[in-house]
Write a protein that holds these residues in place. Structure first.
Motif, short mmCIF file in Angstrom:
data_model
loop_
_atom_site.label_atom_id
_atom_site.label_comp_id
_atom_site.label_asym_id
_atom_site.label_seq_id
_atom_site.Cartn_x
_atom_site.Cartn_y
_atom_site.Cartn_z
N ALA A 142 -0.30 -0.85 5.25
CA ALA A 142 0.29 -1.02 3.92
C ALA A 142 1.60 -1.79 4.05
N CYS A 143 1.79 -2.76 3.16
CA CYS A 143 3.03 -3.56 3.17
C CYS A 143 4.18 -2.71 2.64
N PRO A 144 5.27 -2.56 3.42
CA PRO A 144 6.39 -1.74 2.94
C PRO A 144 7.12 -2.39 1.76
N ALA A 145 6.95 -3.68 1.56
CA ALA A 145 7.65 -4.35 0.46
C ALA A 145 6.93 -4.17 -0.87
N CYS A 146 5.59 -4.28 -0.87
CA CYS A 146 4.89 -4.31 -2.16
C CYS A 146 3.69 -3.37 -2.21
N GLY A 147 3.39 -2.68 -1.11
CA GLY A 147 2.23 -1.79 -1.12
C GLY A 147 0.92 -2.51 -0.90
N ALA A 175 0.42 -11.21 8.00
CA ALA A 175 1.12 -11.49 6.73
C ALA A 175 0.58 -10.55 5.65
N CYS A 176 1.39 -10.34 4.62
CA CYS A 176 0.94 -9.54 3.49
C CYS A 176 0.09 -10.42 2.57
N ALA A 177 -1.13 -9.94 2.30
CA ALA A 177 -2.05 -10.73 1.47
C ALA A 177 -1.58 -10.79 0.03
N ASP A 178 -0.67 -9.93 -0.35
CA ASP A 178 -0.26 -9.87 -1.76
C ASP A 178 1.05 -10.59 -2.08
N HIS A 179 2.12 -10.27 -1.38
CA HIS A 179 3.39 -10.87 -1.82
C HIS A 179 3.75 -12.17 -1.09
N GLN A 180 3.00 -12.55 -0.06
CA GLN A 180 3.28 -13.84 0.60
C GLN A 180 2.36 -14.90 0.02
ZN LIG Z 1 3.60 -7.28 0.46
#
Ligand SMILES: [Zn+2]
Length: 261
Positions: free
Chosen positions: A233-238, A253-258
């Motif tokens: 789980a991404c600590p920045a955006c979940g 990399a985070c698939a959501d916020h990057q």
């Molecule tokens: Zn993220």
């Protein structure tokens, strides 16, 4: 694999413990196929002192105003280990500097990818190797120039030592994570805002690590580093951390916020 902050921590150890001591001799460890100074090169160091150290990107230098200098690349797992004779000696020492008195400096290298050479001048070496600006020193405008001139993936651009010296796989991922930029994004397509954000992220990530002497236990939990696992789980955006290949290197990399665009 040592990057700029790890190399800086090694440089500091040499600076703290090995300056202004006459070098009595330089010994080679077990025979290896590594690039290490030969008899003549090691002989040039005998009777001399290191009076200063420098670092440019991942290259560590020790020498004096009139030379000669050594340049060290740590490779995969190398390190520079000052110690005193009579105590515990570092294992895998490929080169050992014997200073007057008990002080020693070992170039420790369990795997063979590190190198050491004797050179006359660090600036000439940096020019000859076409190293880019040091990744911690580079200003925002010069950084934007480098990215703007690069058509490849931004992660590859960050890691290309001729463009920007000092960053490798781990801390390129961390800077891109912090800047919210997908690693495969073309460097020249970032635009001014994201380029500026990435420059700041590079500076913050490297600066924090250098201040912490590259002690990973001081890495905050909201960094990518403690979560570099596929599906974490991404600590920045979940969102979800994903693993991919960019320019032949593994990227997390985070698939959501990057974002790529
Ligand atoms: Zn993220």
């Amino acid at each position: 694999m040592p990057e700029l902050p790890e190399c800086e921590a090694n440089r500091r150890r040499v600076e703290a413990d090995c300056l202004n001591r006459t070098i009595e001799r330089v010994e080679l460890g077990e025979v290896t196929h590594m690039d290490l100074p030969g008899d003549n090169a090691r002989g040039r160091l005998t009777g001399r002192q290191f009076t200063e150290t420098r670092r440019h990107g991942k290259a560590i230098f020790a020498g004096s105003e009139t030379g000669p200098w050594i340049v060290v690349h740590l490779g995969m797992t190398g390190s520079l280990r000052p110690y005193d004779a009579g105590g515990k000696e570092p294992d895998y020492a490929k080169v050992t500097f014997v200073f007057e008195g008990d002080r020693r400096l070992a170039f420790r290298n369990p795997r063979k990818f590190g190198t050491m050479a004797v050179i006359d001048d660090p600036d000439a070496y940096i020019a000859e190797k076409r190293l880019g600006p040091d990744a911690l020193d580079i200003g925002a405008n010069a950084f934007a120039d480098v990215m703007g001139r690069t058509r490849g993936a931004v992660k590859s651009a960050l890691m290309a030592q001729t463009k920007l010296a000092g960053i490798g796989n781990l801390w390129s991922d961390e800077a891109l994570y912090r800047a919210g930029i997908a690693p495969e994004t073309r460097a020249d397509a970032l635009g001014p805002d994201r380029t500026a954000r990435l420059h700041e992220a590079v500076h913050d990530v490297l600066g924090h690590l250098v201040s912490a002497d590259a002690d990973y236990s001081q890495i905050p939990d909201d960094w990518l580093f403690p979560h570099r696992t596929s599906g974490a789980a991404c600590p920045a955006c979940g969102g979800r951390i994903e693993k991919s290949k960019v320019g032949g290197r593994t990227a997390y990399a985070c698939a959501d916020h990057q974002e790529a665009a």
